[in-house]
Design a protein around this motif. Structure first.
Motif, PDB file in Angstrom:
ATOM      1  N   GLY A   1       0.801  -1.220   0.000  1.00 14.76           N
ATOM      2  CA  GLY A   1       0.000   0.000   0.000  1.00 14.76           C
ATOM      3  C   GLY A   1       0.828   1.261   0.000  1.00 14.76           C
ATOM      4  N   GLY A   2       0.141   2.351  -0.254  1.00  9.53           N
ATOM      5  CA  GLY A   2       0.767   3.662  -0.342  1.00  9.53           C
ATOM      6  C   GLY A   2       0.524   4.265  -1.707  1.00  9.53           C
ATOM      7  N   LYS A   3       0.397   5.590  -1.718  1.00  7.19           N
ATOM      8  CA  LYS A   3       0.191   6.318  -2.971  1.00  7.19           C
ATOM      9  C   LYS A   3       1.495   7.015  -3.303  1.00  7.19           C
ATOM     10  CE  LYS A   3      -2.623   9.908  -5.051  1.00  7.19           C
ATOM     11  NZ  LYS A   3      -3.666  10.909  -4.831  1.00  7.19           N
TER      12      LYS A   3
ATOM     13  N   CYS B   1       5.049  -1.026   3.669  1.00  9.09           N
ATOM     14  CA  CYS B   1       4.222  -0.729   4.832  1.00  9.09           C
ATOM     15  C   CYS B   1       4.923  -1.294   6.061  1.00  9.09           C
ATOM     16  CB  CYS B   1       2.848  -1.366   4.661  1.00  9.09           C
ATOM     17  SG  CYS B   1       1.734  -1.002   6.018  1.00  9.09           S
TER      18      CYS B   1
ATOM     19  N   CYS C   1       1.093  -4.169   9.378  1.00 14.61           N
ATOM     20  CA  CYS C   1       0.517  -3.300   8.353  1.00 14.61           C
ATOM     21  C   CYS C   1      -0.999  -3.371   8.438  1.00 14.61           C
ATOM     22  CB  CYS C   1       1.012  -3.745   6.980  1.00 14.61           C
ATOM     23  SG  CYS C   1       0.633  -2.554   5.692  1.00 14.61           S
TER      24      CYS C   1
ATOM     25  N   ASN D   1      -6.270   2.117   8.809  1.00 15.80           N
ATOM     26  CA  ASN D   1      -6.624   2.983   7.694  1.00 15.80           C
ATOM     27  C   ASN D   1      -5.708   4.191   7.631  1.00 15.80           C
ATOM     28  OD1 ASN D   1      -8.560   1.969   6.101  1.00 15.80           O
ATOM     29  ND2 ASN D   1     -10.287   2.891   7.181  1.00 15.80           N
TER      30      ASN D   1
ATOM     31  N   THR E   1      -3.338   6.625   5.731  1.00 20.50           N
ATOM     32  CA  THR E   1      -2.986   7.046   4.378  1.00 20.50           C
ATOM     33  C   THR E   1      -1.486   7.239   4.306  1.00 20.50           C
ATOM     34  OG1 THR E   1      -5.116   8.158   4.136  1.00 20.50           O
ATOM     35  CG2 THR E   1      -3.369   8.819   2.629  1.00 20.50           C
ATOM     36  N   ARG E   2      -0.873   6.663   3.278  1.00 13.06           N
ATOM     37  CA  ARG E   2       0.571   6.824   3.070  1.00 13.06           C
ATOM     38  C   ARG E   2       0.777   7.496   1.717  1.00 13.06           C
ATOM     39  NH1 ARG E   2      -0.566   2.153   5.272  1.00 13.06           N
ATOM     40  NH2 ARG E   2      -0.526   0.924   3.385  1.00 13.06           N
TER      41      ARG E   2
ATOM     42  N   GLY F   1      -1.237  -4.085  -3.139  1.00  7.75           N
ATOM     43  CA  GLY F   1      -1.950  -2.821  -3.012  1.00  7.75           C
ATOM     44  C   GLY F   1      -1.032  -1.631  -3.129  1.00  7.75           C
ATOM     45  N   GLY F   2      -1.665  -0.488  -3.323  1.00  5.32           N
ATOM     46  CA  GLY F   2      -0.917   0.747  -3.491  1.00  5.32           C
ATOM     47  C   GLY F   2      -0.894   1.158  -4.944  1.00  5.32           C
ATOM     48  N   SER F   3      -0.201   2.276  -5.204  1.00  4.31           N
ATOM     49  CA  SER F   3      -0.154   2.777  -6.573  1.00  4.31           C
ATOM     50  C   SER F   3       1.128   3.544  -6.835  1.00  4.31           C
ATOM     51  CB  SER F   3      -1.358   3.689  -6.854  1.00  4.31           C
ATOM     52  OG  SER F   3      -1.269   4.875  -6.077  1.00  4.31           O
TER      53      SER F   3
ATOM     54  N   GLY G   1      -3.359  -3.435  -6.929  1.00  4.67           N
ATOM     55  CA  GLY G   1      -2.634  -2.174  -7.020  1.00  4.67           C
ATOM     56  C   GLY G   1      -2.761  -1.595  -8.410  1.00  4.67           C
TER      57      GLY G   1
END
Length: 198
Positions: free
Chosen positions: A48-50, A83, A87, A90, A92-93, A113-115, A136
């Motif tokens: 995860g993470g943007k 993460c 991990c 909720n 936001t990263r 996950g993530g982008s 992701g």
């Protein structure tokens, strides 16, 4: 082309699924402060993470938000953003990465996950290797590439801009969308998924 694609996919999977780096590879950071880095050719986001990659004066990474749940590693010429364990939650990263306009990373991976979004303003590249495993998104419509090797496994999406050869594979669902006019397309889907133009 299949041989080249297999080698590129293997390299991306090694980058994404390698065990966590040793302590000496871990990068220290303060939320909101840029950390300068030497030349990077790869970028991986795990758990995860943007992440946004934008043109800048050099290579750097800034954790903008959610720093308590972000771990940064440098493995050779690759930056890994993970993460922090456990991990959960909720949180936001948001992470910003910069690279010179002529030196954008061309090996990109998202796992679990993530982008990753590549902003406009980078020079064209001869080859782009992109992989998403376990969900992701990888958005690179603004990065023009001659040849692209793209693979999605277990869901997720990849968006690329290609003018030469496109090698695209999906296993277990997902999508690969391309902009541009590829000279040749090699595609494979197993267990659902779509490969097509924007």
């Amino acid at each position: 082309m299949l041989m080249r694609f297999s080698a590129a996919l293997a390299a991306m999977l090694v980058l994404m699924l390698a065990p966590a780096a040793t302590a000496k590879d871990r990068l220290n950071f303060t939320e909101g402060t840029a950390v300068s880095l030497p030349t990077l050719t790869g970028l991986a986001v795990k758990g995860g993470g943007k992440v946004t990659v934008s043109p800048g004066d050099g290579y750097s990474v800034t954790v903008v938000e959610g720093g308590e749940k972000v771990v940064l590693f440098r493995d050779g010429n690759a930056l890994q953003i993970e993460c922090a364990r456990p991990c959960r939650g909720n949180i936001t990263r948001i992470i910003e990465v910069t690279a010179p306009s002529g030196g954008v990373m061309t090996n990109l991976a998202v796992a679990g996950g993530g982008s990753i979004t590549i902003a406009d303003g980078f020079d064209s590249v001869s080859e782009l290797n992109a992989a998403v495993v376990g969900g992701g998104a990888l958005q690179a419509f603004d990065l023009r590439a001659t040849d692209v090797n793209a693979a999605v496994t277990g869901g997720g999406s990849i968006q690329v801009n290609v003018s030469g050869d496109l090698s695209a594979a999906i296993v277990g669902g997902g999508s690969i969308v391309y902009d541009g006019t590829p000279a040749d397309i090699s595609r494979s889907t197993i267990g659902g998924g779509s490969i097509g133009p924007r």
